[in-house]
Design a protein around this motif. Structure first.
Motif, short mmCIF file in Angstrom:
data_model
loop_
_atom_site.label_atom_id
_atom_site.label_comp_id
_atom_site.label_asym_id
_atom_site.label_seq_id
_atom_site.Cartn_x
_atom_site.Cartn_y
_atom_site.Cartn_z
N VAL A 42 8.71 -7.23 -48.11
CA VAL A 42 8.04 -8.47 -47.72
C VAL A 42 8.34 -9.61 -48.68
O VAL A 42 8.63 -9.41 -49.86
CB VAL A 42 6.49 -8.31 -47.62
CG1 VAL A 42 6.11 -7.56 -46.36
CG2 VAL A 42 5.91 -7.67 -48.86
N SER A 43 8.24 -10.83 -48.11
CA SER A 43 8.36 -12.07 -48.89
C SER A 43 6.96 -12.46 -49.36
O SER A 43 5.96 -11.87 -48.95
CB SER A 43 8.86 -13.21 -48.01
OG SER A 43 10.16 -13.00 -47.60
N ALA A 44 6.92 -13.53 -50.13
CA ALA A 44 5.64 -14.15 -50.49
C ALA A 44 5.07 -14.84 -49.24
O ALA A 44 5.82 -15.18 -48.32
CB ALA A 44 5.88 -15.19 -51.58
N GLU A 48 4.17 -20.17 -50.68
CA GLU A 48 3.73 -19.73 -52.00
C GLU A 48 4.83 -19.88 -53.06
O GLU A 48 4.57 -20.35 -54.17
CB GLU A 48 3.25 -18.26 -51.90
CG GLU A 48 2.63 -17.68 -53.14
CD GLU A 48 1.42 -18.46 -53.68
OE1 GLU A 48 0.90 -19.34 -52.96
OE2 GLU A 48 1.02 -18.20 -54.83
N THR A 49 6.05 -19.50 -52.72
CA THR A 49 7.13 -19.60 -53.72
C THR A 49 7.38 -21.07 -54.07
O THR A 49 7.60 -21.41 -55.23
CB THR A 49 8.41 -18.91 -53.21
OG1 THR A 49 8.04 -17.63 -52.71
CG2 THR A 49 9.43 -18.71 -54.32
N ASN A 50 7.29 -21.94 -53.06
CA ASN A 50 7.45 -23.39 -53.34
C ASN A 50 6.34 -23.88 -54.25
O ASN A 50 6.56 -24.69 -55.14
CB ASN A 50 7.40 -24.21 -52.04
CG ASN A 50 8.69 -24.07 -51.26
OD1 ASN A 50 9.69 -23.61 -51.79
ND2 ASN A 50 8.66 -24.45 -50.00
N GLY A 151 17.62 -15.32 -55.94
CA GLY A 151 17.95 -16.60 -55.29
C GLY A 151 17.01 -16.82 -54.12
O GLY A 151 16.57 -15.85 -53.49
N ARG A 152 16.69 -18.10 -53.85
CA ARG A 152 15.73 -18.41 -52.79
C ARG A 152 16.19 -17.78 -51.47
O ARG A 152 17.37 -17.79 -51.14
CB ARG A 152 15.55 -19.92 -52.63
CG ARG A 152 14.95 -20.60 -53.86
CD ARG A 152 13.59 -20.05 -54.23
NE ARG A 152 12.62 -20.03 -53.15
CZ ARG A 152 11.80 -21.03 -52.83
NH1 ARG A 152 11.82 -22.13 -53.53
NH2 ARG A 152 10.95 -20.92 -51.83
N GLY A 153 15.26 -17.20 -50.76
CA GLY A 153 15.59 -16.51 -49.51
C GLY A 153 16.05 -15.07 -49.76
O GLY A 153 16.50 -14.38 -48.85
N GLY A 154 15.91 -14.60 -51.00
CA GLY A 154 16.52 -13.33 -51.39
C GLY A 154 15.89 -12.05 -50.86
O GLY A 154 16.44 -10.97 -51.03
N SER A 155 14.75 -12.15 -50.18
CA SER A 155 14.15 -10.92 -49.65
C SER A 155 15.03 -10.26 -48.59
O SER A 155 15.00 -9.04 -48.43
CB SER A 155 12.79 -11.21 -49.02
OG SER A 155 11.91 -11.66 -50.00
N ASP A 156 15.79 -11.07 -47.86
CA ASP A 156 16.74 -10.48 -46.89
C ASP A 156 17.70 -9.56 -47.63
O ASP A 156 18.00 -8.44 -47.18
CB ASP A 156 17.60 -11.58 -46.23
CG ASP A 156 16.80 -12.53 -45.38
OD1 ASP A 156 15.68 -12.17 -44.98
OD2 ASP A 156 17.31 -13.64 -45.12
N THR A 157 18.18 -10.06 -48.77
CA THR A 157 19.14 -9.27 -49.54
C THR A 157 18.49 -8.01 -50.09
O THR A 157 19.09 -6.94 -50.11
CB THR A 157 19.75 -10.14 -50.66
OG1 THR A 157 20.46 -11.21 -50.03
CG2 THR A 157 20.69 -9.37 -51.55
N1 ASP Z 1 9.81 -15.80 -51.51
C1 ASP Z 1 11.20 -16.08 -51.78
C2 ASP Z 1 11.56 -17.48 -51.31
O1 ASP Z 1 10.72 -18.16 -50.74
C3 ASP Z 1 12.11 -15.07 -51.22
C4 ASP Z 1 12.14 -14.97 -49.71
O2 ASP Z 1 11.22 -15.41 -49.04
O3 ASP Z 1 13.12 -14.40 -49.19
O4 ASP Z 1 12.66 -17.90 -51.49
#
Ligand code: ASP
Ligand code: MG
Length: 390
Positions: A42-44, A48-50, A151-157
């Motif tokens: 799961v992601s945040a 939340e990360t922002n 890196g941002r968006g890294g939960s996919d990875t």
């Molecule tokens: N929470 C992280 C982000 O916002 C990772 C993700 O959502 O993939 O970049």
């Protein structure tokens, strides 16, 4: 017979509230009840990360990359616990794991780390005990035990790499759109959902700004020939399969980037500044003798080291046409945009892309025009959009 192992990843909007987390738990239970072992990444919670990043930048416009990882990784820890509690309440055994608890070891590159290994035994033990394993995406630890992020968006990875390292049968990425589209549907309303996209096109789309999948995850999937299914956690539609099977169309889609800055520099300094960027881990999107293009978020860092060589900083957008054999498209598109009063500041063609640099206020109009001209027209042969197969 060994159970099938499915890795499911849920992004920020899918876990954006306690109610949404309950819906995720129900989806996970459904998969478990079909006889599968399930690992969930799961992601945040959305935003939340922002928020955490904003706090860090309030303290320092160039925060320590080590400490930035410590704060940014906090969001996912909240979500794993909430999901594990929800599953527990619904009567299912679940264990949450942060990156280090899952033994996710990465290299040392803070803010942009790469996963190297995972504690397979730990997963085996939990899965054999009939547990649903819930892992915090986007994070790991380096050999020295410091927290790293991917890196941002890294939960996919995280999800795709775990799927590969655990030998999963399938990796499902649940998000807020029901698949991969030929362009961002918020910009181009008539964007088409793609039933399948090949790894090359998907990797290129991600590299040039399509947000639906994180680029390294596609690279990993391609290398290991692991199919990724992109699905919506809000609708039961079929989604998009990202696979080795080659797409047949010339133009696959358009990728847009808005958060870029162009730094006009003293003539002949661009090369030298680009080298400094490399040392600082700043991505340079394009470079000519008199300018460099970088992410907005890197501008302060860059100005700290070379402000005397930079004369102007201006916002800029990029539109990238992704596909194969784009030579003609490149020649054709420039005069057409000019006729529409859309100024192309610069353009490049390489490999599978034609990249156009545009004023931010022209980006949406350019995307709609190019989409209508090169994507919708070639697809209109297949009258029924639903039957469309790339
Ligand atoms: N929470 C992280 C982000 O916002 C990772 C993700 O959502 O993939 O970049
Ligand atoms: Mg994402």
């Amino acid at each position: 017979m060994k159970n099938r192992l499915i890795v499911q990843k849920f992004g920020g909007t899918s876990v954006g509230s306690v109610d949404r987390i309950r819906a995720v738990a129900e989806q996970v239970i459904k998969t478990k009840e079909q006889g599968n072992q399930v690992v969930v990444v799961v992601s945040a919670m959305s935003g939340e990360t922002n928020r955490l990043q904003g706090l860090a930048y309030e303290v320092d416009s160039v925060p320590s990359s080590r400490e930035l990882d410590v704060i940014l990784s906090a969001g996912e820890q909240v979500t794993i616990a909430l999901l594990a509690m929800t599953l527990d309440k619904l009567g299912y055994k679940a264990t949450s794991l942060t990156g280090w608890q899952a033994g996710i070891v990465t290299d040392d590159t803070h803010n942009q780390a790469t996963i190297q290994s995972v504690d397979n035994e730990k997963f085996d033990q939990l899965l054999n005990d009939d547990q649903i394993v819930i892992v915090a995406g986007f994070q790991g630890v380096n050999q020295a035990g410091a927290i790293t992020t991917l890196g941002r968006g890294g939960s996919d990875t995280s999800a795709v790499t775990l799927a590969g390292l655990l030998g999963a049968n399938e990796c499902q990425i649940f998000t807020d759109v029901d698949g991969v589209y030929s362009c961002d549907p918020r910009v181009v309303e008539s964007a088409l959902k793609l039933e399948h996209v090949d790894f090359d096109d998907m990797q290129t789309m991600a590299k040039y700004g399509a947000k639906v999948l994180h680029e390294p995850c596609v690279e990993f999937a391609a290398k290991h020939n692991l199919n990724i299914r992109v699905l919506s956690s809000f609708s039961p539609k079929q989604g998009t399969l990202v696979t080795r099977l080659q797409s047949k169309k010339n133009v696959c889609g358009l990728a847009l980037q808005r958060d870029l800055s162009r730094l006009i520099v003293n003539l002949d300094k661009a090369g030298q500044i680009a080298m400094q960027c490399q040392l600082l881990g700043i991505a340079v999107h394009s470079q000519k003798a008199e300018y460099l293009i970088v992410n907005n978020s890197d501008v302060s860092k860059l100005l700290q080291i070379s402000s005397e060589d930079v004369s102007i900083v201006e916002p800029i957008s990029a539109l990238t046409i992704v596909g194969a054999e784009l030579e003609e498209v490149h020649l054709d598109v420039l005069p057409q945009l000019l006729a529409k009063d859309i100024k192309v500041l610069d353009s490049f063609r390489c490999d599978r892309v034609v990249k156009l640099l545009l004023l931010p206020e022209h980006l949406n109009r350019a995307a709609n025009f190019i989409h209508a001209q090169y994507i919708e027209q070639s697809h209109s042969v297949a009258k029924d959009k639903k039957a469309l197969i790339l």
